[in-house]
Write a protein that holds these residues in place. Structure first.
Motif, PDB file in Angstrom:
ATOM      1  N   HIS A   1       0.836  -1.203   0.000  1.00 33.33           N
ATOM      2  CA  HIS A   1       0.000   0.000   0.000  1.00 33.33           C
ATOM      3  C   HIS A   1       0.873   1.256   0.000  1.00 33.33           C
ATOM      4  O   HIS A   1       1.159   1.832   1.047  1.00 33.33           O
ATOM      5  CB  HIS A   1      -0.905  -0.024   1.231  1.00 33.33           C
TER       6      HIS A   1
ATOM      7  N   HIS B   1       1.722   5.048  -2.290  1.00 34.58           N
ATOM      8  CA  HIS B   1       1.326   6.005  -3.338  1.00 34.58           C
ATOM      9  C   HIS B   1       2.602   6.724  -3.765  1.00 34.58           C
ATOM     10  O   HIS B   1       3.072   7.605  -3.061  1.00 34.58           O
ATOM     11  CB  HIS B   1       0.329   7.031  -2.791  1.00 34.58           C
TER      12      HIS B   1
ATOM     13  N   LYS C   1      -8.223  -2.561  -6.551  1.00 34.33           N
ATOM     14  CA  LYS C   1      -8.499  -1.586  -5.495  1.00 34.33           C
ATOM     15  C   LYS C   1      -9.862  -0.952  -5.722  1.00 34.33           C
ATOM     16  O   LYS C   1     -10.163  -0.478  -6.815  1.00 34.33           O
ATOM     17  CB  LYS C   1      -7.410  -0.504  -5.510  1.00 34.33           C
TER      18      LYS C   1
ATOM     19  N   HIS D   1      -6.263  -0.167   5.625  1.00 35.72           N
ATOM     20  CA  HIS D   1      -6.078   0.791   6.730  1.00 35.72           C
ATOM     21  C   HIS D   1      -7.237   0.822   7.716  1.00 35.72           C
ATOM     22  O   HIS D   1      -7.962   1.805   7.821  1.00 35.72           O
ATOM     23  CB  HIS D   1      -5.709   2.192   6.239  1.00 35.72           C
TER      24      HIS D   1
ATOM     25  N   ASP E   1       0.792   2.871   3.660  1.00 30.08           N
ATOM     26  CA  ASP E   1      -0.037   3.929   3.073  1.00 30.08           C
ATOM     27  C   ASP E   1       0.809   5.194   2.870  1.00 30.08           C
ATOM     28  O   ASP E   1       0.347   6.307   3.123  1.00 30.08           O
ATOM     29  CB  ASP E   1      -1.278   4.218   3.927  1.00 30.08           C
TER      30      ASP E   1
HETATM   31 ZN    ZN Z   1      -3.787   4.715   0.543  1.00 31.56          ZN
END
Ligand code: ZN
Length: 455
Positions: free
Chosen positions: A65, A67, A154, A244, A317
């Motif tokens: 996870h 970005h 996702k 999350h 994340d």
């Molecule tokens: Zn995320």
């Protein structure tokens, strides 16, 4: 050929002194028997010997996870800068989320990202494909493909990022009927959030305080959305991975689903095991993330759930923004926390603080991720597996310094962590030595996800 000995071999199953042999990029022998070092040294006399006295060796972290902002927002971060930071933090494989610009909502967009990644990723990689109301055919097609670099599916059930909010029932039915890939869910109810935001604006005007974030992106928004997602997944037999997780209630739901033997798994991030709602008054935009961090009681329950194995994986994340953007007032401040480099050490710190066995770290940071995503040949310190490995010092306390991210900051800076990441190996090659990158150019490989079986 290299023989590692003298340290603790940490796997999801055990933590014991032992020795292992790596040859040609793969682990060919692991032993925790008495005199393992001597036995393996006799068996493989040509092996170069590496003494890990006082250290732990574990499979490299798999962070499913992140970005990395490429394509589209490379002023904040890019594949090269962020994967280098990840590697320094002991993460050897990452899976990138689809909310880039353009969004990764087609097989071609995944292929484009794979092309961008070639020769620029310091870690191994895959790219998740994002569901929309209109791309169910393509999502279903991707779930049957075996393409190195193609990740899982996702679904943003709650927060519309680009056009990726999925609320069309027919589209959801098709996606939840997929059995060969995990379906990753960002679970927050958009209508509840909209209503809360409107109320906050009425009360505070343009100056909504950051402390309101957990009231706007409320626990109810998470819970209501997760109830619907889990119910649907249990009806359809979906491999649902709830991303999350932030609330105690969702942890209890996952626990209950597991008792039912449903294929429900859960992820949390270090952010939710470290911060709580009280931090918004001090750290403000720096800890603004979605979902919001909840109460200290939730934080403790998430730590307990990690200890108990109810939480399966920990993804960072990692969601970098420039500090100048994070300094903006609440309504203009983007959500996301940069953390991929701190994730593994931070989780080791949580484990040591909570007296959680390090086996749980190996499980949550690599083995379970490899299982849930069907990652071929990685994630375990096992014979036949690719030698992606991390060597850390569980005793060494250190202060988190300036991270290697392009954005140059993290809310963890200045905190005291244990579990210093000393050396990192990618397919048997030492790429980080004593915390310093020693590899000249990126050598990450695309991950191959194998179709999940209905076992
Ligand atoms: Zn995320």
């Amino acid at each position: 050929m290299e023989l590692f000995f003298g340290g603790k071999i940490i796997t999801g199953a055990s933590s014991a002194e032992g020795a292992l042999v790596v040859d040609n990029g793969r682990i060919i022998k692991v032993s925790t028997e008495e005199n393992a070092a001597e036995t393996l040294a006799a068996e493989y006399p040509e092996a170069v010997k590496t003494d890990l006295k006082g250290l732990c060796i574990m499979a490299g972290g798999i962070d499913a996870h992140v970005h990395f902002r490429e394509p589209g927002a490379t002023g904040k971060a890019d594949m090269e800068t962020e994967s280098r930071a990840a590697l320094l933090g002991g993460i050897t494989s990452v899976m990138d989320m689809p909310n880039t610009k353009p969004a990764t909502t087609s097989i071609q967009a995944v292929k484009d990202k794979i092309a961008l990644a070639q020769g620029r990723m310091w870690t191994n990689y895959a790219f998740h494909i994002g569901a929309t109301n209109d791309n169910a055919d393509e999502i279903a097609e991707s779930a049957g493909m075996s393409m190195p670099g193609l990740g899982a599916i996702k679904v943003f059930l709650g927060s519309s990022t680009g056009n990726m909010l999925v609320d069309n029932q027919e589209a959801l039915d098709r996606i939840f009927s997929i059995k060969t890939r995990p379906v990753l869910i960002h679970s927050e109810d958009e209508n509840i959030i909209k209503k809360n935001l409107l109320e906050a604006k009425e009360k505070y005007g343009d100056n909504v305080p950051f402390e309101e974030h957990p009231n706007i992106r409320s626990r109810k928004a998470c819970i209501m959305s997760s109830i619907r997602a889990l119910e649907k997944a249990m009806d359809c037999g979906t491999h649902l991975h709830l991303l999350h997780v932030t609330t105690a209630e969702e942890v209890h739901m996952i626990r209950a689903a597991k008792i039912q033997k449903a294929k429900i798994t859960g992820e949390t991030s270090l952010n939710y095991m470290t911060f709580c709602d009280e931090d918004y008054a001090v750290l403000k935009g720096k800890v603004k993330c979605n979902p919001a961090v909840k109460t200290a009681a939730d934080r403790q329950l998430l730590r307990d759930a990690f200890h108990d194995g109810i939480i399966d994986t920990i993804g960072s994340d990692h969601a970098p923004h420039l500090l100048s953007e994070k300094d903006a007032p609440y309504l203009n401040c983007p959500s996301g926390v940069p953390s991929v480099q701190q994730s593994l050490s931070g989780v080791i710190t949580v484990a040591l603080d909570e007296k959680t066995p390090l086996e749980k770290v190996a499980s949550a940071m690599s083995e379970r991720a490899a299982d849930i995503f069907g990652i071929k040949d990685r994630g375990y310190l096992k014979e036949g597996y690719i030698a992606d490995m991390v060597v850390f010092d569980p005793e060494k306390e250190f202060t988190v310094g300036k991270p290697a991210y392009k954005c140059g900051w993290t809310p963890y800076e200045g905190r005291t962590f244990k579990g210093w990441i000393k050396d990192v190996y990618l397919a048997g090659r030492k790429v980080v030595a004593d915390g310093v990158l020693v590899e000249e150019k990126p050598s990450g490989q695309p991950l191959l996800l194998e179709p999940l079986r209905d076992a």
